[in-house]
Design a protein around this motif. Structure first.
Motif, short mmCIF file in Angstrom:
data_model
loop_
_atom_site.label_atom_id
_atom_site.label_comp_id
_atom_site.label_asym_id
_atom_site.label_seq_id
_atom_site.Cartn_x
_atom_site.Cartn_y
_atom_site.Cartn_z
N ASN A 110 3.78 7.33 -2.18
CA ASN A 110 4.66 6.72 -1.37
C ASN A 110 4.69 4.86 -0.32
OD1 ASN A 110 7.12 8.71 -1.70
ND2 ASN A 110 5.85 9.76 -0.43
N PRO A 139 1.12 -1.19 0.07
CA PRO A 139 -0.30 -0.13 0.07
C PRO A 139 0.74 1.12 0.21
CG PRO A 139 -0.30 -1.45 1.97
CD PRO A 139 0.85 -1.97 1.93
N THR A 140 0.30 2.04 -0.19
CA THR A 140 0.94 3.59 -0.93
C THR A 140 0.25 4.51 0.22
OG1 THR A 140 0.18 3.89 -2.70
CG2 THR A 140 2.15 2.65 -2.56
N ASP A 141 1.06 5.78 -0.07
CA ASP A 141 -0.26 7.35 0.66
C ASP A 141 -0.06 7.71 0.22
OD1 ASP A 141 2.01 8.35 -0.14
OD2 ASP A 141 2.95 8.49 2.47
N ALA A 142 -1.00 8.79 0.34
CA ALA A 142 -1.61 10.35 -0.99
C ALA A 142 -0.18 10.42 -2.02
CB ALA A 142 -2.24 10.93 -0.20
N ASP A 143 1.20 10.14 -1.65
CA ASP A 143 2.18 10.53 -2.19
C ASP A 143 2.17 9.69 -3.00
OD1 ASP A 143 1.85 13.83 -0.86
OD2 ASP A 143 2.43 13.03 -0.16
N GLN A 189 4.09 2.98 2.78
CA GLN A 189 3.53 3.17 3.78
C GLN A 189 4.56 1.87 4.57
OE1 GLN A 189 -0.27 2.61 4.93
NE2 GLN A 189 -0.81 4.03 2.36
#
Length: 306
Positions: free
Chosen positions: A239, A233-237, A241
């Motif tokens: 990157n 999973p990635t964050d809003a930017d 997690q």
């Protein structure tokens, strides 16, 4: 002038180093070492191994009447070395902060004291791992053969040392210990993985165990088994997690045969048997036996569909 233009290469390498340090917001002046030493860490692991098993993995000329003296001297040396390396890690971790050097020294000392206090428990766990290997392999002639020769046991000695370091927040040092075992044995266990007593890796080559894997008691793995992540999973930017539970949970008394791949935060129930070369991304009930044939039948597929 050098035949190989060494001066020009040195100057170019200096420019590259300084450019990288600038991009990483690090000091451009040449000062003292900023990171722990792989050489020192390797020496510490060798010495700790001897202190944990003095009459079998310690010095060849050690006599039993000198055992406690050797262990005391070795631990005193290693723990002082570990303190120095821990200071380097904590200082590097907080290089962008304003921190009192004395505070880092004391925090490193506290973590090393806690690590030292766990060493008897580490030895106890390793005894269960050695016994599991001896009882689980009909080719093993003695527990001494297992301890001296088996790569899976060597990897577990490293892991049982690395995991407390990881839990105490010395994650770089823990990873350095773990990767030393990886290089020597071909077994890749992240120091964050939680592994219960009586763990046995038969043959071991190519086993991969991810950071958030949780393994129960008396679990047996064969070569080329992967306990990995299914997705990242990635964050809003965009990157990744870090630290999310993403690796399997393996309950007590599970056996996983060669080449099996288990991905994601799935649970293999107590006493389950996972056959060779299967690919699993769903929970497995306790006591179940999963093979390529059973997966093909469940999916209504043809040979090769799994």
């Amino acid at each position: 002038m050098s035949k190989f233009q060494v001066d020009e290469i040195v100057a170019a390498l200096r420019e590259v180093r300084h450019g990288w340090r600038h991009s990483q917001q690090r000091a451009l002046t040449e000062g003292e070492r900023q990171l722990p030493s792989r050489e020192v860490v390797a020496g510490m692991v060798e010495a700790l191994t001897g202190a944990l098993f003095p009459m079998r993995l310690g010095p060849s000329d050690l006599r039993q009447e000198s055992e406690d003296f050797y262990v005391a001297h070795t631990l005193d040396t290693v723990l002082h070395q570990l303190h120095t390396q821990a200071v380097l890690e904590l200082r590097h971790e907080r290089r962008h902060e304003t921190v009192d050097p004395a505070q880092i020294e004391e925090e490193a000392a506290r973590r090393v004291r806690e690590f030292a206090a766990r060493l008897p428990a580490v030895r106890t766990l390793l005894d269960t791992d050695v016994m599991a290997a001896y009882q689980g392999d009909p080719a093993a002639r003695s527990v001494d053969e297992v301890l001296l020769c088996y790569p899976g046991v060597q990897a577990m000695i490293h892991h049982r040392i690395a995991h407390p370091l990881y839990e105490l927040g010395l994650t770089l040092l823990a990873r350095m210990v773990a990767e030393r075992a990886h290089a020597q044995t071909g077994i890749d266990i992240h120091p964050g993985a939680t592994i219960g007593p009586g763990f046995f890796m038969d043959h071991g080559t190519g086993i991969v165990i991810g950071e958030t894997a949780v393994i129960g008691q008396r679990v047996r793995l064969y070569q080329q088994v992967t306990l990995g992540a299914k997705r990242f999973p990635t964050d809003a930017d965009g990157n990744l997690q870090k630290g999310l539970p993403r690796h399997p949970v393996v309950e007590d008394d599970v056996v996983i045969y060669a080449g099996a791949t288990i991905l994601g935060r799935v649970t293999l129930g107590k006493g389950a048997t996972i056959g060779g070369n299967v690919w699993i991304t769903d929970d497995v009930p306790p006591g179940a036996s999963i093979t390529q044939a059973s997966l093909q039948k469940a999916k209504g597929g043809r040979p090769g569909d799994c």
